[in-house]
Design an enzyme around this catalytic site. Structure first.
Site, PDB file in Angstrom:
ATOM      1  N   ASP A  67      33.607  69.380  36.882  1.00  0.00           N
ATOM      2  CA  ASP A  67      34.488  70.222  36.071  1.00  0.00           C
ATOM      3  C   ASP A  67      33.713  71.129  35.116  1.00  0.00           C
ATOM      4  OD1 ASP A  67      33.617  68.131  34.470  1.00  0.00           O
ATOM      5  OD2 ASP A  67      35.589  67.243  34.217  1.00  0.00           O
ATOM      6  N   ASN A 136      42.231  58.274  28.293  1.00  0.00           N
ATOM      7  CA  ASN A 136      43.597  58.337  28.830  1.00  0.00           C
ATOM      8  C   ASN A 136      43.634  58.105  30.347  1.00  0.00           C
ATOM      9  OD1 ASN A 136      42.603  60.706  29.872  1.00  0.00           O
ATOM     10  ND2 ASN A 136      44.026  62.078  28.840  1.00  0.00           N
ATOM     11  N   HIS A 138      41.803  59.696  32.614  1.00  0.00           N
ATOM     12  CA  HIS A 138      41.522  60.848  33.484  1.00  0.00           C
ATOM     13  C   HIS A 138      40.181  60.690  34.202  1.00  0.00           C
ATOM     14  CE1 HIS A 138      39.458  63.555  30.175  1.00  0.00           C
ATOM     15  NE2 HIS A 138      38.608  62.717  30.687  1.00  0.00           N
ATOM     16  N   GLU A 143      44.252  65.109  34.401  1.00  0.00           N
ATOM     17  CA  GLU A 143      44.921  64.447  33.285  1.00  0.00           C
ATOM     18  C   GLU A 143      46.121  63.635  33.772  1.00  0.00           C
ATOM     19  OE1 GLU A 143      43.210  64.459  30.745  1.00  0.00           O
ATOM     20  OE2 GLU A 143      43.115  66.322  29.632  1.00  0.00           O
TER      21      GLU A 143
HETATM   22  P1  PGA Z   1      32.713  60.376  28.081  1.00  0.00           P
HETATM   23  O1  PGA Z   1      33.874  61.118  28.857  1.00  0.00           O
HETATM   24  O2  PGA Z   1      31.723  59.976  29.110  1.00  0.00           O
HETATM   25  O3  PGA Z   1      32.174  61.393  27.118  1.00  0.00           O
HETATM   26  O4  PGA Z   1      33.333  59.195  27.396  1.00  0.00           O
HETATM   27  C1  PGA Z   1      34.339  60.623  30.057  1.00  0.00           C
HETATM   28  C2  PGA Z   1      35.469  61.479  30.560  1.00  0.00           C
HETATM   29  O5  PGA Z   1      36.206  62.058  29.729  1.00  0.00           O
HETATM   30  O6  PGA Z   1      35.654  61.553  31.774  1.00  0.00           O
END
Ligand code: PGA
Length: 243
Positions: A67, A136, A138, A143
């Protein structure tokens, strides 16, 4: 599903790096799907160390990042393009022509997303997709929603994601509201998937993702359907799993 619970973040990163190294040794032209964020930083550090120790080369691999934020230039410190350069690509012998990161700027996102999918397909498909997980649930920037989005697409980020990621920006208002992400179908088409998570903040998301019914409200839960899923998490992220 193969579940590995590591004693620490470092151990999680080492286990993940071993798996990546073993794939690349058995298939030097492997195609990797790559995440950004705090979770994979240790993994990238391990891989860079393996390259420096001359025990692993990335020269023939191809990569596709999951992404990118919309609207950020490649050299913006918060772009995922920059993240990958700073934390991985600039420190190993990877051929930059074989690295692919969704572009945050496009005159026609729809067309661009279809082209990104075509590129993945033309590369032979992703051998190993490495994923983090959002608080959350995702994966990539897919999302929580009423359905599982298919291919690479433009997405409106959830408030929770904007808040969680604001730690990298000077203020919440500075976080882009939209992003480009591989879809759930793009992720699920990978031949194997490795999901990483660490820390107590990820415990709830991990429990919902791997122990509760599959629902697009927890996008990572769809991974339960994948035939070759390895989950590598530390004890804190595993703390809400019963067994
Ligand atoms: P993080 O993010 O590794 O910074 O916790 C993971 C994500 O949002 O997929």
């Amino acid at each position: 599903m193969n579940l590995l619970i590591a004693g620490s973040y470092d151990e999680m990163s080492k286990l993940a790096a071993k798996r990546v190294a073993s794939l690349i040794r058995s298939k030097p032209k492997a195609v990797l799907g790559l995440p950004t964020g705090s979770t994979p930083l240790g993994l990238y550090k391990e891989l860079v160390a393996m390259y420096q120790d001359k025990v692993l080369s990335f020269k023939d691999i191809t990569t596709f990042n999951l992404d990118e934020y919309e609207g950020l230039d490649c050299d913006n410190v918060n772009s995922y393009y920059r993240f990958m350069s700073d934390n991985f690509f600039n420190h190993v012998d990877i051929n930059r022509k074989h690295t692919n990161i969704p572009m945050g700027k496009s005159e026609d996102f729809l067309k661009y997303c279809i082209e990104y999918e075509e590129k993945i397909k033309n590369s032979g498909g992703i051998d190993l997709m490495i994923l983090g997980i959002g608080n959350n649930g995702h994966i990539g920037f897919n999302e929580p929603s009423e359905y599982f989005p298919g291919i690479t697409h433009r997405v409106k980020l959830h408030k929770e994601t904007i808040k969680a990621n604001s730690r990298f920006f000077s203020c919440v208002e500075g976080v882009p509201r939209y992003a480009i992400t591989m879809g759930i179908r793009s992720i699920m088409h990978s031949r194997s998937i490795m999901l990483l998570a660490n820390g107590p903040g990820k415990a709830e998301a991990i429990k919902k993702a791997i122990r509760e019914p599959i629902t697009p409200k927890v996008p990572a839960s769809v991974l339960q359907l994948h035939q070759d899923l390895t989950v590598i998490i530390d004890e804190e992220a595993a703390s809400l799993l019963d067994d």
